[in-house]
Design an enzyme around this catalytic site. Structure first.
Site, PDB file in Angstrom:
ATOM      1  N   ASP A   8       0.861  -1.171   0.000  1.00  0.00           N
ATOM      2  CA  ASP A   8       0.000   0.000   0.000  1.00  0.00           C
ATOM      3  C   ASP A   8       0.911   1.239   0.000  1.00  0.00           C
ATOM      4  O   ASP A   8       2.081   1.157   0.383  1.00  0.00           O
ATOM      5  CB  ASP A   8      -0.847  -0.060   1.280  1.00  0.00           C
ATOM      6  N   ASP A  10      -0.341   5.203   0.788  1.00  0.00           N
ATOM      7  CA  ASP A  10      -0.658   6.163   1.860  1.00  0.00           C
ATOM      8  C   ASP A  10      -0.702   5.500   3.233  1.00  0.00           C
ATOM      9  O   ASP A  10      -1.443   4.536   3.441  1.00  0.00           O
ATOM     10  CB  ASP A  10      -2.024   6.811   1.612  1.00  0.00           C
ATOM     11  N   ASP A 215      -1.880  -0.680   6.071  1.00  0.00           N
ATOM     12  CA  ASP A 215      -2.185  -0.036   7.363  1.00  0.00           C
ATOM     13  C   ASP A 215      -3.672   0.036   7.671  1.00  0.00           C
ATOM     14  O   ASP A 215      -4.044   0.261   8.808  1.00  0.00           O
ATOM     15  CB  ASP A 215      -1.614   1.400   7.405  1.00  0.00           C
TER      16      ASP A 215
HETATM   17  O1  LIG Z   1      -8.668   6.806   1.007  1.00  0.00           O
HETATM   18  C1  LIG Z   1      -7.571   7.222   1.332  1.00  0.00           C
HETATM   19  O2  LIG Z   1      -7.335   7.686   2.449  1.00  0.00           O
HETATM   20  C2  LIG Z   1      -6.370   7.106   0.387  1.00  0.00           C
HETATM   21  C3  LIG Z   1      -5.813   5.708   0.580  1.00  0.00           C
HETATM   22  O3  LIG Z   1      -4.732   5.416  -0.293  1.00  0.00           O
HETATM   23  P1  LIG Z   1      -3.901   4.028  -0.112  1.00  0.00           P
HETATM   24  O4  LIG Z   1      -4.741   2.909  -0.642  1.00  0.00           O
HETATM   25  O5  LIG Z   1      -3.653   3.886   1.377  1.00  0.00           O
HETATM   26  O6  LIG Z   1      -2.617   4.237  -0.880  1.00  0.00           O
HETATM   27  O7  LIG Z   1      -6.693   7.321  -1.004  1.00  0.00           O
HETATM   28  C4  LIG Z   1      -7.341   8.531  -1.422  1.00  0.00           C
HETATM   29  O8  LIG Z   1      -6.723   9.701  -0.893  1.00  0.00           O
HETATM   30  C5  LIG Z   1      -5.384   9.952  -1.357  1.00  0.00           C
HETATM   31  C6  LIG Z   1      -4.882  11.233  -0.703  1.00  0.00           C
HETATM   32  O9  LIG Z   1      -4.857  11.112   0.672  1.00  0.00           O
HETATM   33  C7  LIG Z   1      -5.336  10.072  -2.877  1.00  0.00           C
HETATM   34  O10 LIG Z   1      -4.007  10.243  -3.283  1.00  0.00           O
HETATM   35  C8  LIG Z   1      -5.939   8.835  -3.527  1.00  0.00           C
HETATM   36  O11 LIG Z   1      -6.068   8.985  -4.922  1.00  0.00           O
HETATM   37  C9  LIG Z   1      -7.322   8.564  -2.945  1.00  0.00           C
HETATM   38  O12 LIG Z   1      -7.824   7.350  -3.456  1.00  0.00           O
END
Ligand SMILES: O=C(O)[C@@H](COP(=O)(O)O)O[C@H]1O[C@H](CO)[C@@H](O)[C@H](O)[C@H]1O
Length: 273
Positions: A8, A10, A215
């Site tokens: 993953d 974020d 996470d």
């Molecule tokens: O839902 C969320 O908190 C994150 C999760 O992303 P990960 O699957 O943890 O890489 O994804 C959204 O938000 C991101 C910014 O915080 C954006 O970059 C993503 O495109 C969006 O899907």
């Protein structure tokens, strides 16, 4: 035996707040040195992932938007690969539903239920940037969506959330939750995509051990689909309390610090976490 790593982004490889992977640099170099494939498996869009592909010079397949698309660089595998279409230099395996269908359904659900939401499709780039902490360019890339719409419920309560998720289910779609947002998706998740790509690696290399790092709840299907599942800590130093599967290894360290610890324990020291 060859390791394949699914990660993953974020809150895992990159920090939840700063979006930096600096703390994971030593383990990233180790993977490069040992030529171990690192597969990004994230809610992020193809356009966002391509930034990391370039920055980290990580020329491996990747999985976008919660398993919506698997993008495999042409001529990466020697085996005969089945895929849905070509896009630039990628062979694409498409598991997701079109973004416009998902977005329209979500808006319809919000109207019919009277529950207010905000979603990336109806936010300006500036609003996405302000809400996520992404810089303007990155926020623009996050809006180029193909298989997943991102949303928040205004003044969220448990009742409002369960009503929206129930209506998403009745409309024939699925939902998941990342570190910040809810997501409406089709019949895909990170786990399905990981299983498909792992099977392809197994055809190519036979003896493969898969590692998955995440996470949050939207990582659970991925963690359930790898040989060694690893959960990093969230800001505040806790592991996500809703992830209780005892098979999932809990590593010490928030986001990229935990990521670095896990990779160095498993790959460098060959030890259990
Ligand atoms: O839902 C969320 O908190 C994150 C999760 O992303 P990960 O699957 O943890 O890489 O994804 C959204 O938000 C991101 C910014 O915080 C954006 O970059 C993503 O495109 C969006 O899907």
């Amino acid at each position: 035996m060859r390791y394949i790593i699914f990660t993953d982004l974020d809150g895992t490889l990159i920090d939840h707040d700063t979006y930096s992977y600096e703390a994971a640099r030593p383990a990233l170099s180790l993977l490069k040195q040992k030529d171990i494939p690192l597969i990004f498996c994230t809610s992020k869009t193809r356009a966002e992932i391509e930034v990391y592909v370039k920055e980290l010079d990580c020329r491996h397949p990747f999985i976008s938007e919660n398993g919506g698309g698997i993008f495999i660089p042409e001529e990466y595998f020697d085996i005969d690969l089945k895929f849905d279409h070509k896009l630039g230099n990628y062979n694409v395996i498409e598991l997701g539903t079109s973004y416009s269908k998902l977005k329209d359904t979500l808006i319809e659900i919000s109207k019919s239920s009277g529950i207010e939401i905000i979603n990336f499709g109806n936010m300006t780039t500036e609003e996405v940037s302000e809400d996520t902490g992404l810089d303007l360019h990155s926020a623009g890339l996050a809006k180029i969506r193909e298989y997943d719409e991102v949303f928040r419920i205004i003044d969220e309560t448990e009742d409002k959330a369960s009503r929206i998720m129930e209506l998403i289910g009745s409309a024939g779609y699925n939902h998941t939750r990342g570190g910040r947002y809810w997501h409406i998706i089709g019949n895909n998740d990170k786990g399905k995509a990981v299983r498909i790509l792992s099977d392809i690696y197994k055809q190519q290399f036979t003896d493969v051990t898969t590692i998955g790092l995440g996470d949050s709840m939207n990582d659970l299907p991925m963690l359930g689909s790898v040989d060694i599942p690893v959960l990093v800590q969230k800001p505040g130093s806790l592991h996500d309390p809703s992830i209780t599967d005892p098979k999932i290894k809990h590593v010490k360290g928030i986001g990229p610090i935990g990521w670095n610890n896990a990779i160095s324990e498993i790959i460098e020291k060959g030890s259990e976490i």
